[in-house]
Design a protein around this motif. Structure first.
Motif, short mmCIF file in Angstrom:
data_model
loop_
_atom_site.label_atom_id
_atom_site.label_comp_id
_atom_site.label_asym_id
_atom_site.label_seq_id
_atom_site.Cartn_x
_atom_site.Cartn_y
_atom_site.Cartn_z
N HIS A 211 0.62 86.02 82.66
CA HIS A 211 -0.08 86.42 83.73
C HIS A 211 -0.11 85.34 84.71
CE1 HIS A 211 -2.46 83.84 80.99
NE2 HIS A 211 -3.25 83.28 82.07
N ASP B 232 -2.95 83.30 86.87
CA ASP B 232 -4.43 83.19 87.01
C ASP B 232 -4.92 83.63 88.35
OD1 ASP B 232 -4.17 82.06 84.66
OD2 ASP B 232 -4.25 79.82 85.22
N HIS C 161 2.30 82.44 83.25
CA HIS C 161 2.55 81.85 82.08
C HIS C 161 1.71 82.38 81.07
CE1 HIS C 161 -1.23 80.81 84.60
NE2 HIS C 161 -1.78 80.86 83.34
N TYR D 68 -0.62 72.01 85.96
CA TYR D 68 0.52 73.07 86.50
C TYR D 68 0.10 73.88 87.65
CZ TYR D 68 -1.42 76.42 83.38
OH TYR D 68 -1.96 77.37 82.42
NI NI Z 1 -3.75 81.50 82.71
#
Ligand code: NI
Length: 229
Positions: free
Chosen positions: A98, A100, A161, A155
């Motif tokens: 996914h 964020d 991720h 990151y």
């Molecule tokens: Ni995430």
């Protein structure tokens, strides 16, 4: 920017945090906080944000971040989303690929935060569980991150991720996002690199050397040009 920040929490702080994150803590199904895209492939637990444990833990993590100069230099934080806590174990053991959300609303602070950087602060030691790597896609392939308890990774929030399935034990972590004073990743990286080189230069030729004074001024003038507070 990928940055491994060591010992954000001391061993004592990790111990205190873990005592608040035991089996009797108010764990909830993590899907309640996920958007539509995440619902289908998110299976974890999150600590109830309005609990006393969550309030204590947030204060612990925020205090640790505020004393860490390397974190400040790398992230140049304008807003820090209130740290959240999750657990991957048993049947609730993964979070598929996914990205964020770009703007996130914090219930705790009633604030919108743009996610420039994502943070995972590991609270379980790698020996306590199998799997559970944070896998981040990059042009060159996938980067796998699994750090000692108390360490944190920063990151880019723009990356795809996932958290790989945990097949033994429990992966417990804090996660949150940073809105940086310097929105551009490239500018933020230049500033961080310059700040790190300035540290080395101060150590080798001294704080008051004219070159160090001049370059420190250049660092601050670039920050002044690029920062939005
Ligand atoms: Ni995430």
């Amino acid at each position: 920017m990928f940055l491994h920040l060591k010992n954000i929490l001391t061993a004592d702080e990790v111990h205190s945090a873990r005592q608040l994150l035991g089996d009797d803590a108010p764990w909830m199904d993590g899907r309640t906080s996920a958007g539509g895209q995440a619902l289908a492939h998110k299976r974890n637990e999150q600590l109830a944000q309005d609990s006393a444990a969550a309030r204590q833990l947030r204060a612990l993590v925020l205090a640790a971040l505020h004393r860490d100069a390397l974190f400040f230099s790398a992230a140049l934080p304008k807003k820090i989303f209130n740290p959240l806590f999750n657990r991957y174990s048993g049947e609730s053991n993964f979070y598929g690929n996914h990205v964020d959300g770009a703007v996130l609303h914090s219930k705790a602070t009633e604030q919108w935060v743009r996610s420039d950087l994502s943070c995972t602060l590991f609270l379980a030691d790698p020996t306590e569980y199998d799997g559970g790597e944070l896998l981040i896609k990059e042009a060159q392939g996938e980067r796998a991150i699994k750090l000692p308890a108390g360490d944190m990774v920063l990151y880019p929030s723009s990356t795809v991720h996932q958290v790989a399935p945990v097949t033994r034990g429990a992966r417990i972590a804090s996660f949150f996002w940073i809105e940086s004073m310097v929105r551009s990743t490239e500018q933020r990286q230049l500033l961080f690199g310059m700040d790190m080189d300035l540290l080395r230069l101060r150590a080798s030729i001294g704080e008051t050397s004219p070159a160090v004074v001049g370059l420190t001024g250049t660092y601050h003038n670039l920050l002044r040009m690029w920062a939005d507070t």
